[in-house]
Design an enzyme around this catalytic site. Structure first.
Site, PDB file in Angstrom:
ATOM      1  CD  GLU A 152      41.385  35.969  30.580  1.00 14.02           C
ATOM      2  OE1 GLU A 152      40.288  36.482  30.281  1.00 14.02           O
ATOM      3  OE2 GLU A 152      41.808  36.154  31.581  1.00 14.02           O
ATOM      4  CD  GLU A 153      43.455  37.479  34.259  1.00 13.33           C
ATOM      5  OE1 GLU A 153      43.003  38.648  34.027  1.00 13.33           O
ATOM      6  OE2 GLU A 153      43.087  36.683  35.037  1.00 13.33           O
ATOM      7  CG  ASP A 193      46.833  33.867  32.039  1.00 14.80           C
ATOM      8  OD1 ASP A 193      46.040  33.611  31.797  1.00 14.80           O
ATOM      9  OD2 ASP A 193      46.933  35.168  31.790  1.00 14.80           O
ATOM     10  CD  GLU A 217      37.682  34.017  32.708  1.00 15.50           C
ATOM     11  OE1 GLU A 217      38.110  34.296  34.032  1.00 15.50           O
ATOM     12  OE2 GLU A 217      38.591  34.300  31.751  1.00 15.50           O
ATOM     13  CG  HIS A 220      41.985  40.578  38.480  1.00 18.30           C
ATOM     14  ND1 HIS A 220      41.745  41.169  37.294  1.00 18.30           N
ATOM     15  CD2 HIS A 220      41.858  39.258  38.237  1.00 18.30           C
ATOM     16  CE1 HIS A 220      41.662  40.386  36.133  1.00 18.30           C
ATOM     17  NE2 HIS A 220      41.705  39.304  36.725  1.00 18.30           N
ATOM     18  CG  HIS A 255      42.496  32.518  32.254  1.00 16.23           C
ATOM     19  ND1 HIS A 255      43.263  32.912  33.364  1.00 16.23           N
ATOM     20  CD2 HIS A 255      41.415  32.964  32.327  1.00 16.23           C
ATOM     21  CE1 HIS A 255      42.468  33.690  33.857  1.00 16.23           C
ATOM     22  NE2 HIS A 255      41.359  33.727  33.570  1.00 16.23           N
ATOM     23  CG  ASP A 287      40.291  35.076  37.276  1.00 10.96           C
ATOM     24  OD1 ASP A 287      39.911  34.506  36.112  1.00 10.96           O
ATOM     25  OD2 ASP A 287      40.645  36.599  37.071  1.00 10.96           O
TER      26      ASP A 287
HETATM   27 ZN   LIG Z   1      39.552  35.011  34.433  1.00 12.18          ZN
END
Ligand SMILES: [Zn+2]
Length: 381
Positions: free
Chosen positions: A142-143, A80, A167, A354, A78, A110
């Site tokens: 995706e997030e 984003d 991931e 994150h 992903h 990530d």
């Molecule tokens: Zn991810």
């Protein structure tokens, strides 16, 4: 073009901010990331397609492919990142910084690094000699909503047979995760003066019945389903939010409950919702009120790729690690629904994702490059 190093590539990707969020104040386009990837894969000899996503005018998916055939290998990630709080970082989150054997930056783990790793891994691959296609997919959102992966399923197109989503898993293969749904139950009764119950229908009284029913359902689900691959081996249902009524001396007219449900592989979100609806109908059958059960968002299905899938076997063998289960959701179930067999495996750790000061250990990079090159040899050449 002069040859870019992996660090250059990653640095440009990190610099192209691409936050996705259900909060519009944070949400951004992923256009710049997609444009970089398109130009790089185009220069490497891939056919590239930038796909718009219905209902999301600033979001794009990219498919870059080489070779022909029905099987083949898909490498996906992903584009984003989650929102970030710059004040909590020790360096600029949008500038790649190398220190202490790590790359720091937003998306370093990530998962922007996965694209940098792919580019590094495929430089020397003789694309004209591919016997099966090699396909790179870059998705949006995706997030947040997973609209990128969902819109790929709407293409009804075969993109490949064996897929890796890079991931951050510390380079350990993952073939199972739980799903997640968030549901709301809203009860509409009728308010009135508290001195005479016949003047209204109390939504809180009805919610008491509903809570009992939901808790009973939860314990039945937990009896019915178990999967020892997970740290929490049963499906969970968390009562997370309730709001109803206004004053002690007013019959409560409305009450809403929200909960999340995390099903194990093999439990379908649709049938779970159907089952709950039936139970609520029965439980509220005699009550003179109306109620609704609605998803707070569409949900992510649980994922399970069979242990004997060729890609699972290959990644287990190449990483020397047994495939396992994780506690976070991915785009994997959508890829599996498109006829792919999907393994989640990539550099970096979910523990740094994150978080402020997100980083990637440099020592993950070469093993990730080696893994991709070996998979290409095995599935495409
Ligand atoms: Zn991810």
């Amino acid at each position: 073009m002069t040859r870019m190093t992996l660090q250059d590539t990653l640095s440009r990707l990190i610099n192209a901010a691409s936050v996705s969020s259900v909060n519009p104040a944070w949400d951004m386009s992923n256009r710049e990331v997609i444009e970089h990837l398109e130009s790089w894969f185009d220069a490497l000899g891939f056919r590239t397609e930038v796909l718009t996503i219905p209902g999301h005018p600033d979001k794009f998916n990219l498919i870059a492919s080489a070779g022909q055939g029905n099987e083949g290998l898909v490498l996906s990630g992903h584009t984003d990142t989650v929102p970030f709080d710059e004040a909590k970082w020790h360096s600029d989150p949008l500038k790649l910084q190398e220190r202490d054997g790590r790359f720091y930056g937003m998306g370093s783990a990530d998962m922007k690094v996965f694209f940098a790793v792919i580019i590094e891994a495929i430089r020397e691959v003789p694309l004209q000699q591919l016997k099966q296609p090699l396909v790179i997919i870059a998705t949006a959102d995706e997030e947040s909503t997973m609209c990128g992966a969902k819109s790929l399923t709407d293409l009804h197109r075969r993109l490949g047979r064996h897929a890796i989503i890079g991931e951050p898993t510390d380079m350990k293969p993952v073939r199972q995760h739980k799903g997640i749904s968030m549901e709301s139950i809203r009860i509409n009764g009728r308010s009135g003066h508290s001195s005479d119950p016949s003047l209204g229908v109390n939504a809180l009284d009805a919610m008491y019945q509903v809570l009992g029913e939901v808790i009973q359902w939860r314990s039945e689900l937990q009896q019915r389903y178990r999967n020892q691959a997970f740290k929490v081996a049963f499906p969970t249902l968390n009562l997370g939010h309730i709001h109803g009524g206004d004053n002690p001396n007013r019959i409560c007219g409305q009450c809403e409950l929200q909960f999340d449900l995390r099903p194990l592989p093999g439990m379908s979100l649709d049938s779970l919702r159907g089952e709950l609806r039936q139970r609520l109908s029965k439980c509220l059958h005699d009550a003179d009120l109306n109620w609704e059960l609605t998803p707070v968002f569409d949900g992510i299905p649980a994922m399970e790729t069979p242990r004997d899938a060729a890609i699972v076997q290959a990644v287990e063998q190449l990483t020397g690690a047994e495939s396992g289960a994780v506690a976070f959701g991915t785009e994997g179930p959508f890829f599996n629904s498109m006829g792919m067999q999907t393994v989640i495996c990539g550099p970096g750790s979910i523990e740094q994702a994150h978080q402020p000061d997100e980083y990637l250990p440099l020592k993950h990079i070469q093993p990730a490059i080696n893994l991709i090159q070996s998979l290409i040899r095995q599935f495409c050449l």
